[in-house]
Design an enzyme around this catalytic site. Sequence first.
Site, PDB file in Angstrom:
ATOM      1  N   CYS A 114       0.810  -1.224   0.000  1.00 61.02           N
ATOM      2  CA  CYS A 114       0.000   0.000   0.000  1.00 61.02           C
ATOM      3  C   CYS A 114       0.843   1.274   0.000  1.00 61.02           C
ATOM      4  O   CYS A 114       0.311   2.372  -0.209  1.00 61.02           O
ATOM      5  CB  CYS A 114      -0.947  -0.009   1.185  1.00 61.02           C
ATOM      6  SG  CYS A 114      -2.001  -1.476   1.236  1.00 61.02           S
ATOM      7  N   HIS A 251      -2.880   6.716   2.430  1.00 56.68           N
ATOM      8  CA  HIS A 251      -3.457   5.495   1.858  1.00 56.68           C
ATOM      9  C   HIS A 251      -4.850   5.300   2.433  1.00 56.68           C
ATOM     10  O   HIS A 251      -5.055   5.347   3.646  1.00 56.68           O
ATOM     11  CB  HIS A 251      -2.564   4.302   2.196  1.00 56.68           C
ATOM     12  CG  HIS A 251      -3.235   2.981   2.064  1.00 56.68           C
ATOM     13  ND1 HIS A 251      -3.941   2.616   0.935  1.00 56.68           N
ATOM     14  CD2 HIS A 251      -3.321   1.924   2.941  1.00 56.68           C
ATOM     15  CE1 HIS A 251      -4.442   1.403   1.115  1.00 56.68           C
ATOM     16  NE2 HIS A 251      -4.070   0.968   2.318  1.00 56.68           N
ATOM     17  N   ASN A 281     -10.571  -0.095  -0.362  1.00 55.71           N
ATOM     18  CA  ASN A 281      -9.122  -0.075  -0.175  1.00 55.71           C
ATOM     19  C   ASN A 281      -8.487  -0.640  -1.442  1.00 55.71           C
ATOM     20  O   ASN A 281      -8.585  -1.844  -1.702  1.00 55.71           O
ATOM     21  CB  ASN A 281      -8.764  -0.908   1.050  1.00 55.71           C
ATOM     22  CG  ASN A 281      -7.272  -0.999   1.307  1.00 55.71           C
ATOM     23  OD1 ASN A 281      -6.462  -0.805   0.410  1.00 55.71           O
ATOM     24  ND2 ASN A 281      -6.913  -1.335   2.539  1.00 55.71           N
TER      25      ASN A 281
END
Length: 326
Positions: A114, A251, A281
């Site tokens: 990520c 993120h 996500n």
Amino acid sequence: MKSKARITAIGTYVPHKKLLNADLEKMVDTSDEWIIQRTGMKERRIAEDEEYASTLAFHAIENLVATYKKDLWNVDCIIVATTTPDYAFPSVACQIQNHFNIPHTGAFDLNATCAGFTYGLHLANNLITSEAHNKILVVATETLSKVTDYSDRTTCILFGDGAGAVLVERDVENPSFIAAYMGTNGEGGAHVYRTTFATTMEGNPLQTTGKMVQNGREVYKWAARTLPVGIQELLRKTNLQKDDIDWFVPHSANMRMIESICEKSEFPIEKTLTSMEYMGNTSSASIPLALHLGIQKEKVKNGDTLLLYGFGGGLTHLGLLVKWSV
């Protein structure tokens, strides 16, 4: 060393197919209210069976080229951040080189999960500032739905698919990059992983389904503890104050996590850009997706100071302070 690189264009893409909270209610024991309360997510975009990381990347780059009228023929390096490439090899970066017929360029994928997008930007800045390259295409692209266990109610509510791309070019007079801060906590690797060959980590057995496995509580605690320190270090290195930051773009892991980070950092949530509400996500792609949304909504403007912060599996993290001037 003072940066000599500027971000000059951005493009994004998400698949058309949507996975709603109502759909997840039919798949696992969950509810729309429960998901929103714990994650802030309402929808995710899901790649079709024949859509891959490369497919999404192609569309994001096409969006960049069409929006900013950019040429790719003189790109001399392609960096792709992904944990879900089409193949072990060839890399997605090599597929991009072939698809767009870029004549002379280096091409490679990197895996910082990520944090991949900020890692890619950091690397591109340093390659250009060192005068090794002049024009770099940085892409983050993920098809996490292909590695999500849709019988696991704790993880299947989180993940979606998407891609973002930026051009980073040599510009001595008006560079984008102000400062970077990075770190790794490898001992936490078992808190979020996906296996390939190995079946144990540090002697402990792993789930070997090939799907993502996450201890959300531990990842949450690590991020809430680590990012405030990183933010403070970036401000210390640059002698900036929190008020000097126009937008915080972390993120988009989970809205409750972002709220905790902002609270501990004493940073206003109103100055934070995310992409998880309608995209989920998307790992390395979440920051460019959030940034592009901010531009489209006319929140992000030229001259703004942005704090981009990627964090995730590894455990690894990298924050960047950049001056936006596209």
